[in-house]
Write a protein that holds these residues in place. Structure first.
Motif, PDB file in Angstrom:
ATOM      1  N   LEU A  47       0.806  -1.222   0.000  1.00 12.19           N
ATOM      2  CA  LEU A  47       0.000   0.000   0.000  1.00 12.19           C
ATOM      3  C   LEU A  47       0.839   1.272   0.000  1.00 12.19           C
ATOM      4  CD1 LEU A  47      -2.668  -1.070   2.649  1.00 12.19           C
ATOM      5  CD2 LEU A  47      -3.080  -0.800   0.205  1.00 12.19           C
ATOM      6  N   THR A  48       2.047   1.200   0.513  1.00 12.94           N
ATOM      7  CA  THR A  48       2.797   2.436   0.758  1.00 12.94           C
ATOM      8  C   THR A  48       4.195   2.472   0.174  1.00 12.94           C
ATOM      9  OG1 THR A  48       3.703   1.607   2.862  1.00 12.94           O
ATOM     10  CG2 THR A  48       1.572   2.745   2.945  1.00 12.94           C
ATOM     11  N   ALA A  49       4.739   1.372  -0.270  1.00 20.57           N
ATOM     12  CA  ALA A  49       6.157   1.366  -0.652  1.00 20.57           C
ATOM     13  C   ALA A  49       6.411   0.612  -1.945  1.00 20.57           C
ATOM     14  CB  ALA A  49       7.011   0.773   0.483  1.00 20.57           C
ATOM     15  N   ARG A  50       5.522   0.766  -2.909  1.00 18.29           N
ATOM     16  CA  ARG A  50       5.750   0.196  -4.236  1.00 18.29           C
ATOM     17  C   ARG A  50       5.225   1.163  -5.287  1.00 18.29           C
ATOM     18  NH1 ARG A  50       3.826  -5.882  -5.059  1.00 18.29           N
ATOM     19  NH2 ARG A  50       5.128  -5.677  -6.903  1.00 18.29           N
ATOM     20  N   TRP A  51       5.763   1.031  -6.486  1.00 16.73           N
ATOM     21  CA  TRP A  51       5.294   1.804  -7.645  1.00 16.73           C
ATOM     22  C   TRP A  51       5.337   3.311  -7.369  1.00 16.73           C
ATOM     23  CZ3 TRP A  51       1.714  -2.226  -5.977  1.00 16.73           C
ATOM     24  CH2 TRP A  51       1.975  -3.457  -6.587  1.00 16.73           C
ATOM     25  N   ASP A  52       4.289   4.015  -7.717  1.00  9.96           N
ATOM     26  CA  ASP A  52       4.297   5.479  -7.634  1.00  9.96           C
ATOM     27  C   ASP A  52       4.480   5.995  -6.213  1.00  9.96           C
ATOM     28  OD1 ASP A  52       3.772   5.246 -10.297  1.00  9.96           O
ATOM     29  OD2 ASP A  52       1.901   6.380 -10.288  1.00  9.96           O
ATOM     30  N   SER A  53       4.042   5.233  -5.213  1.00  9.45           N
ATOM     31  CA  SER A  53       4.169   5.709  -3.835  1.00  9.45           C
ATOM     32  C   SER A  53       5.635   5.950  -3.471  1.00  9.45           C
ATOM     33  CB  SER A  53       3.525   4.720  -2.864  1.00  9.45           C
ATOM     34  OG  SER A  53       4.095   3.433  -3.005  1.00  9.45           O
ATOM     35  N   LEU A  54       6.552   5.173  -4.044  1.00 12.26           N
ATOM     36  CA  LEU A  54       7.971   5.379  -3.786  1.00 12.26           C
ATOM     37  C   LEU A  54       8.443   6.709  -4.354  1.00 12.26           C
ATOM     38  CD1 LEU A  54       9.331   1.785  -4.558  1.00 12.26           C
ATOM     39  CD2 LEU A  54       9.128   2.871  -2.310  1.00 12.26           C
ATOM     40  N   TRP A  55       7.950   7.052  -5.526  1.00 12.61           N
ATOM     41  CA  TRP A  55       8.329   8.322  -6.144  1.00 12.61           C
ATOM     42  C   TRP A  55       7.792   9.501  -5.335  1.00 12.61           C
ATOM     43  CZ3 TRP A  55      11.535   8.970 -10.332  1.00 12.61           C
ATOM     44  CH2 TRP A  55      11.875   7.816 -11.041  1.00 12.61           C
ATOM     45  N   TYR A  56       6.537   9.411  -4.895  1.00 12.40           N
ATOM     46  CA  TYR A  56       5.975  10.498  -4.102  1.00 12.40           C
ATOM     47  C   TYR A  56       6.768  10.690  -2.811  1.00 12.40           C
ATOM     48  CZ  TYR A  56       1.805  10.841  -7.063  1.00 12.40           C
ATOM     49  OH  TYR A  56       0.941  11.046  -8.111  1.00 12.40           O
ATOM     50  N   ALA A  57       7.092   9.584  -2.128  1.00 12.96           N
ATOM     51  CA  ALA A  57       7.824   9.689  -0.868  1.00 12.96           C
ATOM     52  C   ALA A  57       9.224  10.264  -1.090  1.00 12.96           C
ATOM     53  CB  ALA A  57       7.911   8.318  -0.194  1.00 12.96           C
ATOM     54  N   ARG A  58       9.850   9.917  -2.197  1.00 12.94           N
ATOM     55  CA  ARG A  58      11.176  10.453  -2.490  1.00 12.94           C
ATOM     56  C   ARG A  58      11.107  11.959  -2.731  1.00 12.94           C
ATOM     57  NH1 ARG A  58      16.125   8.560  -4.211  1.00 12.94           N
ATOM     58  NH2 ARG A  58      15.355   6.425  -4.329  1.00 12.94           N
ATOM     59  N   VAL A  59      10.092  12.414  -3.462  1.00 10.62           N
ATOM     60  CA  VAL A  59       9.932  13.856  -3.675  1.00 10.62           C
ATOM     61  C   VAL A  59       9.689  14.565  -2.348  1.00 10.62           C
ATOM     62  CG1 VAL A  59       8.479  15.633  -4.732  1.00 10.62           C
ATOM     63  CG2 VAL A  59       9.125  13.613  -6.046  1.00 10.62           C
ATOM     64  N   ALA A  60       8.864  13.943  -1.493  1.00 19.66           N
ATOM     65  CA  ALA A  60       8.584  14.543  -0.193  1.00 19.66           C
ATOM     66  C   ALA A  60       9.852  14.692   0.631  1.00 19.66           C
ATOM     67  CB  ALA A  60       7.570  13.688   0.565  1.00 19.66           C
ATOM     68  N   GLY A  61      10.730  13.708   0.570  1.00 20.60           N
ATOM     69  CA  GLY A  61      11.915  13.730   1.408  1.00 20.60           C
ATOM     70  C   GLY A  61      13.089  14.490   0.823  1.00 20.60           C
ATOM     71  N   GLN A  62      13.227  14.494  -0.501  1.00 16.61           N
ATOM     72  CA  GLN A  62      14.429  15.043  -1.117  1.00 16.61           C
ATOM     73  C   GLN A  62      14.154  16.145  -2.126  1.00 16.61           C
ATOM     74  OE1 GLN A  62      16.922  11.851  -2.618  1.00 16.61           O
ATOM     75  NE2 GLN A  62      16.388  10.490  -0.917  1.00 16.61           N
ATOM     76  N   GLY A  63      12.888  16.438  -2.386  1.00 13.60           N
ATOM     77  CA  GLY A  63      12.585  17.422  -3.411  1.00 13.60           C
ATOM     78  C   GLY A  63      12.744  16.823  -4.798  1.00 13.60           C
ATOM     79  N   TYR A  64      12.546  17.662  -5.797  1.00 17.62           N
ATOM     80  CA  TYR A  64      12.648  17.199  -7.181  1.00 17.62           C
ATOM     81  C   TYR A  64      14.103  17.160  -7.641  1.00 17.62           C
ATOM     82  CZ  TYR A  64       7.583  17.557  -7.798  1.00 17.62           C
ATOM     83  OH  TYR A  64       6.232  17.368  -7.700  1.00 17.62           O
ATOM     84  N   GLY A  65      14.356  16.303  -8.621  1.00 15.00           N
ATOM     85  CA  GLY A  65      15.681  16.224  -9.208  1.00 15.00           C
ATOM     86  C   GLY A  65      16.189  14.812  -9.404  1.00 15.00           C
ATOM     87  N   TYR A  66      15.407  13.817  -8.972  1.00 16.06           N
ATOM     88  CA  TYR A  66      15.839  12.421  -9.112  1.00 16.06           C
ATOM     89  C   TYR A  66      15.334  11.865 -10.439  1.00 16.06           C
ATOM     90  CZ  TYR A  66      16.215   7.407  -8.166  1.00 16.06           C
ATOM     91  OH  TYR A  66      16.504   6.072  -8.232  1.00 16.06           O
ATOM     92  N   GLU A  67      16.164  11.083 -11.092  1.00 16.89           N
ATOM     93  CA  GLU A  67      15.753  10.421 -12.329  1.00 16.89           C
ATOM     94  C   GLU A  67      16.488   9.111 -12.480  1.00 16.89           C
ATOM     95  OE1 GLU A  67      16.688  13.419 -15.242  1.00 16.89           O
ATOM     96  OE2 GLU A  67      18.684  12.569 -15.616  1.00 16.89           O
TER      97      GLU A  67
END
Length: 388
Positions: free
Chosen positions: A52-72
Motif C-alpha cells: 500500500l505504501t512502498a511500491r510503484w508510484d508511492s515510492l516516487w511520491y515519498a522520495r519527492v517529499a523527502g528530497q525534493g525534485y531532481g531524481y531520475e
C-alpha cells in the motif's frame, strides 16, 4: 435536473448527518478490502502495508517529499524516468505530515490517502445527492467503493486526494460557490495532470452561467466578479506546475511533455491502446482479455451517453468526458487505465440511480456481492501485477 443550484444545499450542521450512511458504507467496504489484502498477503508471505505504501508510484511520491525534485532513472534503452512527472500536492502533504508527527513520508502518504478517500466519498455523495437525491448519493458512493481497482483508494497514491478535490470543486460549482470551486480546482491541478478537467468544468459552468445571465439581463444574486475570480483561479495549479517544469528543464512551456515522453507516456488519442487491444485478440487465451477490454470501453461509452441523455449538469459531463478521454487516450501504461478512470465518478451516477430505484434489500445485496468481489480482486491484484 440540468440547471445549477437545482436543489437546496443542506445546512452545514446536518450535512455530515445526511452523508453518514454513505460514509459508513464506504468505510465498511474499504475495511473489507484491507482485511482481504492482509489475509491474501499473509498467505503469500508478503507485507500488505508495503504493497500500500512502498511500491510503484508511492515510492516516487515519498522520495519527492523527502528530497525534493531532481531524481531520475536512466534505463538501458535510453528512457529517462524523472520525478518531475509527479505533481507536488501529495508530496507536500506527506512532508507536512512527517514534520508534525512521528510518521514517515510513506506513512503520511497512507494517512493522507485514507482521509482523502473519505473526503472523496463525501464529495461524491454531495454531488449525487444534490442532483438526484440522497438514495442515489449513497449508491454512488458505494459503487465508487466497490470498483474492481477500489483498493487504490487506500494506497499512498494521489487518486483519492484528486477525486476529493474534484468532487468538492464540482459540488461548489453546482451550488454557486465560484471562488471555492476555483481554489479546489487549483489544488486538483497541483495533484494530477488531469486536474485540467476540473478547471475545464469550472470554465464550462461559468460560461454557461454568463450566457444565462445575459439572456435574463440579471445576475441572480451571483456577483460577476466572484464567478470570474473562480474561473481565473481554476487552471492556475496545473498550468503553474507545467510552466515550472518547463523552466526547470530549460525546455519552455512544453517541457513537461518531454518529461512524460521519458516515461513513454503521452496522448495519442487511443491509437496505441487500440493496437494493444487488437494484439490481445489475435490468440487464445489472451483474446478473452482483449474482449474484456473492448467490453469495458463500450461500457464507458454507453455510460457517458446515458449521462448525456439523463441531462447531467454540464460541469459533470465536461469533467467526466475529459477524464475518460485522457485515460483511454494515454499512449502507454495500459494496465493503469482502470486506475486513471477512478476519478470519473459521474459515470457511475446512472448506475446509482438505477440501484437506488430497486426495492430493499436488493441494493444492499448487490453492493455486498460487489464489495466481496472487489476485495478479492484488489488483494489478488496488489499481490500480482498491481497498479504501475
Amino acid at each position: 435536473m440540468t440547471d445549477l443550484e437545482t436543489r437546496a444545499t443542506p445546512a452545514r450542521s446536518g450535512a455530515l448527518r445526511r452523508a453518514a450512511p454513505a460514509l459508513l458504507g464506504y468505510a465498511a467496504v474499504r475495511a473489507l478490502g484491507l482485511i482481504a489484502l492482509a489475509l491474501w498477503s499473509a498467505a503469500r508471505g508478503e507485507n500488505p502495508y508495503r504493497l500500500l505504501t512502498a511500491r510503484w508510484d508511492s515510492l516516487w511520491y515519498a522520495r519527492v517529499a523527502g528530497q525534493g525534485y531532481g531524481y531520475e532513472v536512466r534505463l538501458p534503452n535510453g528512457d529517462v524516468h524523472s520525478d518531475l512527472a509527479f505533481f507536488p500536492l501529495l508530496p507536500w502533504l506527506e512532508r507536512l505530515g512527517a514534520a508534525v508527527s512521528p510518521l514517515s513520508y510513506a506513512d503520511a502518504g497512507f494517512a493522507v490517502s485514507l482521509a482523502a478517500s473519505l473526503a472523496a466519498a463525501w464529495g461524491i455523495f454531495a454531488v449525487a445527492d444534490h442532483v438526484y437525491g440522497r438514495r442515489a448519493g449513497v449508491c454512488a458512493v458505494l459503487l465508487w467503493a466497490v470498483l474492481p481497482v477500489g483498493i487504490v483508494q487506500s494506497m499512498a497514491y494521489s487518486e483519492s486526494l484528486f477525486t476529493a478535490l474534484a468532487a468538492w470543486s464540482l459540488y461548489a460549482v453546482l451550488t454557486g460557490r465560484w471562488v471555492t470551486a476555483g481554489v479546489l480546482a487549483l489544488l486538483a491541478g497541483l495533484t494530477r495532470p488531469v486536474g485540467l478537467a476540473v478547471a475545464a468544468a469550472v470554465w464550462a459552468a461559468g460560461a454557461a452561467a454568463s450566457g444565462r445571465v445575459r439572456k435574463a439581463a440579471g445576475e441572480g444574486g451571483v456577483p460577476v466578479a466572484r464567478r470570474a475570480l473562480g474561473m481565473a483561479l481554476a487552471p492556475l495549479g496545473a498550468a503553474g506546475y507545467v510552466l515550472w517544469v518547463g523552466h526547470r528543464t530549460g525546455k519552455g512551456p512544453l517541457g513537461y511533455l518531454d518529461v512524460q515522453a521519458g516515461w513513454r507516456n503521452g496522448f495519442d488519442g487511443g491509437w496505441a491502446f487500440a493496437r494493444f487491444v487488437a494484439a490481445r485478440l489475435t490468440s487464445f487465451p489472451s483474446a478473452l482479455a482483449g474482449l474484456a477490454l473492448v467490453a469495458g470501453v463500450v461500457l464507458l461509452a454507453w455510460l457517458y451517453l446515458v449521462c448525456v441523455r439523463q441531462r447531467q449538469p454540464l460541469p459533470l459531463l465536461v469533467y467526466a468526458g475529459i477524464v475518460t478521454v485522457l485515460a483511454l487516450g494515454a499512449a502507454s501504461y495500459f494496465g493503469s487505465k482502470p486506475r486513471l478512470l477512478l476519478p470519473a465518478f459521474p459515470l457511475l451516477l446512472p448506475l446509482a440511480r438505477a440501484l437506488a430505484g430497486l426495492r430493499p434489500p436488493r441494493p444492499a445485496l448487490v453492493t455486498a456481492g460487489l464489495a466481496v468481489a472487489s476485495a478479492l480482486y484488489g488483494a489478488f491484484w496488489l499481490n500480482g501485477s498491481g497498479p504501475p
